[in-house]
Design a protein around this motif. Sequence first.
Motif, PDB file in Angstrom:
ATOM      1  N   THR A   3       0.857  -1.181   0.000  1.00  0.00           N
ATOM      2  CA  THR A   3       0.000   0.000   0.000  1.00  0.00           C
ATOM      3  C   THR A   3       0.896   1.234   0.000  1.00  0.00           C
ATOM      4  O   THR A   3       1.848   1.321   0.776  1.00  0.00           O
ATOM      5  CB  THR A   3      -0.905   0.027   1.249  1.00  0.00           C
ATOM      6  OG1 THR A   3      -1.828  -1.061   1.184  1.00  0.00           O
ATOM      7  CG2 THR A   3      -1.679   1.337   1.327  1.00  0.00           C
ATOM      8  N   SER A  50      -0.847  -2.385  -4.198  1.00  0.00           N
ATOM      9  CA  SER A  50      -2.128  -3.032  -3.934  1.00  0.00           C
ATOM     10  C   SER A  50      -3.212  -1.988  -3.697  1.00  0.00           C
ATOM     11  O   SER A  50      -4.398  -2.229  -3.955  1.00  0.00           O
ATOM     12  CB  SER A  50      -2.014  -3.955  -2.717  1.00  0.00           C
ATOM     13  OG  SER A  50      -1.594  -3.229  -1.572  1.00  0.00           O
ATOM     14  N   ARG A  51      -2.798  -0.815  -3.214  1.00  0.00           N
ATOM     15  CA  ARG A  51      -3.728   0.264  -2.913  1.00  0.00           C
ATOM     16  C   ARG A  51      -2.954   1.558  -2.847  1.00  0.00           C
ATOM     17  O   ARG A  51      -1.801   1.574  -2.434  1.00  0.00           O
ATOM     18  CB  ARG A  51      -4.418  -0.007  -1.570  1.00  0.00           C
ATOM     19  CG  ARG A  51      -5.523   0.966  -1.175  1.00  0.00           C
ATOM     20  CD  ARG A  51      -6.069   0.608   0.199  1.00  0.00           C
ATOM     21  NE  ARG A  51      -7.086   1.556   0.637  1.00  0.00           N
ATOM     22  CZ  ARG A  51      -7.335   1.856   1.904  1.00  0.00           C
ATOM     23  NH1 ARG A  51      -6.635   1.273   2.870  1.00  0.00           N
ATOM     24  NH2 ARG A  51      -8.275   2.740   2.235  1.00  0.00           N
ATOM     25  N   ASP A  69      -7.661   6.228  -2.990  1.00  0.00           N
ATOM     26  CA  ASP A  69      -8.622   6.399  -1.910  1.00  0.00           C
ATOM     27  C   ASP A  69      -8.188   7.638  -1.124  1.00  0.00           C
ATOM     28  O   ASP A  69      -6.998   7.821  -0.861  1.00  0.00           O
ATOM     29  CB  ASP A  69      -8.625   5.186  -0.981  1.00  0.00           C
ATOM     30  CG  ASP A  69      -9.066   3.915  -1.682  1.00  0.00           C
ATOM     31  OD1 ASP A  69      -9.865   4.010  -2.631  1.00  0.00           O
ATOM     32  OD2 ASP A  69      -8.599   2.832  -1.288  1.00  0.00           O
TER      33      ASP A  69
END
Length: 225
Positions: A3, A50-51, A69
């Motif tokens: 991440t 992954s993020r 995000d």
Amino acid sequence: MTTLLVIAKEPRPGRVKTRLTPPFTPGQAAQLAEAALADTLHAVAATPASRRVLVLDGTPGPWLPPGFDVVPQCAGGLDERLADAFARCDGPALLIGMDTPQVTPELLTVDFADCDAHFGPAEDGGFWAIGLAHPDPALLRGVPMSTSMTGAAQRNRLLTAGLRVHNLPHLRDVDTAADARAVAAVAPHGRFAARLARCTAVARPVTGVDSPPATEPTSRPAAPR
């Protein structure tokens, strides 16, 4: 996969890059902050992850690329905000700030196979990146921030916890006008360098070609923010 976290402030005049004023106006300082943030976010967007998470103080703007995000920063000091960012992760994570627009996907592609943590020291004594294979907010809470010993204290915290630490390259944060010029020279084709060139042209004295340059403030260490 890892991440990738970016902790940042919304680039609004008077709230960001205040040590660039003078020689730049608050509006120009905010423009430079926006360009630095955009370069940083696009480097993160081009890095396998992954993020991708933007931990933001403020409201997103058109500078935010897709694929992120957005979560708000918690209240408290910088150590608490960094700790809270890692608390949102359930796997390996690398966190950076918005002050190093010269970052590249190559620098941000980290591997935890042979280490427990990655640490990116900054030239001013802080740090520009910290990565944890097993995010533990306690590894950041209580570390003194924005001092000449911040980087050393944070790295020592990792080592004291028994972590195997891999050092990333030293990078220079953008805090002062001298920092801005040095970073733009390292990454001359980025948004930040282009914006600096435009701001410098506007900020240049117009009273005469022999006018002295504006005085720059003294550098002060900072950690990612």
